[in-house]
Design a protein around this motif. Structure first.
Motif, short mmCIF file in Angstrom:
data_model
loop_
_atom_site.label_atom_id
_atom_site.label_comp_id
_atom_site.label_asym_id
_atom_site.label_seq_id
_atom_site.Cartn_x
_atom_site.Cartn_y
_atom_site.Cartn_z
N ASP A 45 -20.25 -27.56 12.29
CA ASP A 45 -20.07 -26.60 13.38
C ASP A 45 -20.96 -26.95 14.57
OD1 ASP A 45 -18.43 -25.33 11.59
OD2 ASP A 45 -19.60 -23.49 11.45
N GLU A 46 -22.21 -27.23 14.29
CA GLU A 46 -23.14 -27.53 15.38
C GLU A 46 -22.78 -28.84 16.07
OE1 GLU A 46 -27.94 -28.24 16.19
OE2 GLU A 46 -27.22 -27.70 14.19
N GLY A 49 -19.65 -28.47 18.00
CA GLY A 49 -19.96 -27.62 19.14
C GLY A 49 -20.57 -28.41 20.29
N GLU A 50 -21.35 -29.43 19.95
CA GLU A 50 -21.92 -30.29 20.98
C GLU A 50 -20.82 -31.11 21.68
OE1 GLU A 50 -24.68 -32.63 18.80
OE2 GLU A 50 -26.19 -31.04 18.64
N CYS A 54 -19.31 -25.66 23.27
CA CYS A 54 -19.15 -24.23 23.00
C CYS A 54 -19.26 -24.00 21.50
CB CYS A 54 -17.79 -23.72 23.51
SG CYS A 54 -16.37 -24.53 22.72
N GLU A 55 -19.34 -22.75 21.12
CA GLU A 55 -19.41 -22.41 19.70
C GLU A 55 -18.06 -22.63 19.05
OE1 GLU A 55 -20.49 -18.62 16.75
OE2 GLU A 55 -20.37 -18.35 18.93
N ALA A 57 -16.07 -23.27 14.90
CA ALA A 57 -16.15 -23.31 13.45
C ALA A 57 -15.20 -24.39 12.97
CB ALA A 57 -15.78 -21.96 12.84
N THR A 220 -13.70 -18.32 16.41
CA THR A 220 -14.36 -18.57 15.13
C THR A 220 -13.98 -17.55 14.06
OG1 THR A 220 -16.32 -17.36 15.89
CG2 THR A 220 -16.29 -19.76 16.23
#
Length: 337
Positions: A45-46, A49-50, A54-55, A57, A220
């Motif tokens: 996820d992280e 996200g990069e 954005c956030e 899942a 998400t």
């Protein structure tokens, strides 16, 4: 190297696995938490996200078919429908899997040049559906980036389609089997090649991966639903770290994007020799060329392998590991027809 080595332009699925994948699999071959509780899976996820800024899942699955269908299943009820192009992969090449995973939901198809959807055509298809129980109601819109003919949606096209989906109360899904090639062509931020989609099927296998694809949820909350559906569908692998490791390896150092740039460049090399034989502008890594059967036979006699596309055309697909000399050789073979 053997003089008769294969010169494959059948499909990017024919390509070998990127060396980084094998290294990642070896590193993942340690005891860890099963299913998706391992360190690599929980880090997706992280890291993703990069990539998108954005956030998100992320869920891994084994195939693009499962990625598309599980994503859509979070948006579409069994009595509903998915609006898509009449030549979309979910319509033409997934053996009825959408109907299976979506428990009978229907695909509502729309024509469009280059296997791309236009806002006006989608709106007309939606307007023709009566709002009553006797007709299948649309629940989601799905676009393919890049399309089945290698055409790429521009950011403004995706935003317009996303706005239409939003105003009509539809979910918005992007089938990104060749998403990397689209981003490479657009030379944009990855998020701009998605538009306002709630979910993206991020393809890795065609781009140098092995057995792992990613569903990226920008909404998400939909991922919470998809986790249950993934298990029920038999796609929650007990040693999921091996799938997660493949995806993570492709994200490191932007291998996914470098691979796509190479495949696209090889496609442009070939396209430059095709002239007015090209059936579609070459924007990703597929080239569709008008040919006779005799011409296709002549190309094959020179050691090139590819698919016929109907009676009067051929499809050539480049990959992350297409050799420069092979791309030049195919270009010369076509130019000499």
């Amino acid at each position: 190297m053997s003089a008769d080595r294969p010169k494959l332009f059948l499909s990017d699925n024919s390509a070998s696995v990127h060396p980084a994948i094998w290294e990642a699999l070896r590193r993942a071959d340690e005891a860890d938490t099963p299913y998706d509780g391992d360190a690599v899976s929980t880090g997706l996820d992280e890291r993703m996200g990069e990539v998108f800024g954005c956030e998100v899942a992320v869920l891994w699955v084994a195939t693009g078919t499962a990625a598309n269908c599980l994503a859509l299943a979070t948006m579409v009820q069994p009595h509903g429908g998915v609006v898509c192009h009449e030549e979309a992969h979910i319509e033409m090449d997934e053996g009825g899997a959408p109907g299976f995973y979506l428990h009978g939901a229907k695909l509502l198809t729309v024509p469009g040049e280059g296997a791309k959807l236009a806002v006006a055509d989608v709106a007309a298809r939606l307007d023709a559906i009566r709002d009553d129980v006797h007709q299948v109601q649309p629940h989601a819109l799905s676009v393919t980036q890049a399309s089945e003919y290698g055409r790429v949606y521009r950011p403004e096209e995706l935003m317009a389609l996303g706005e239409l989906a939003r105003t009509r109360g539809l979910g918005f899904h992007v089938d990104g089997a060749r998403f990397a090639n689209a981003v490479a062509h657009l030379d944009c931020e990855p998020i701009d090649a998605v538009g306002a989609a709630q979910a993206l099927s991020f393809g890795f296998v065609k781009n140098g991966g092995m057995t792992a694809e990613a569903i990226v949820f920008f909404d998400t909350g939909l991922a919470d639903v998809a986790r249950y559906r993934r298990k029920r569908a038999g796609h929650l692998q007990s040693k999921g770290r091996f799938l997660a490791a493949q995806i993570m390896a492709m994200l490191e150092d932007d291998i996914w994007l470098a691979n796509a740039h190479h495949a696209n460049a090889a496609a442009q090399e070939i396209a430059g020799a095709c002239g007015n034989r090209l059936l579609h502008p070459v924007e990703a890594n597929e080239i569709f060329v008008t040919t006779t059967q005799e011409e296709r036979d002549a190309i094959r006699r020179q050691g090139f392998d590819f698919y016929d596309w109907g009676r009067d055309a051929a499809r050539f697909v480049t990959a992350w590991n297409t050799r420069d000399e092979d791309a030049r050789g195919l270009a010369k073979a076509i130019a000499n027809l």
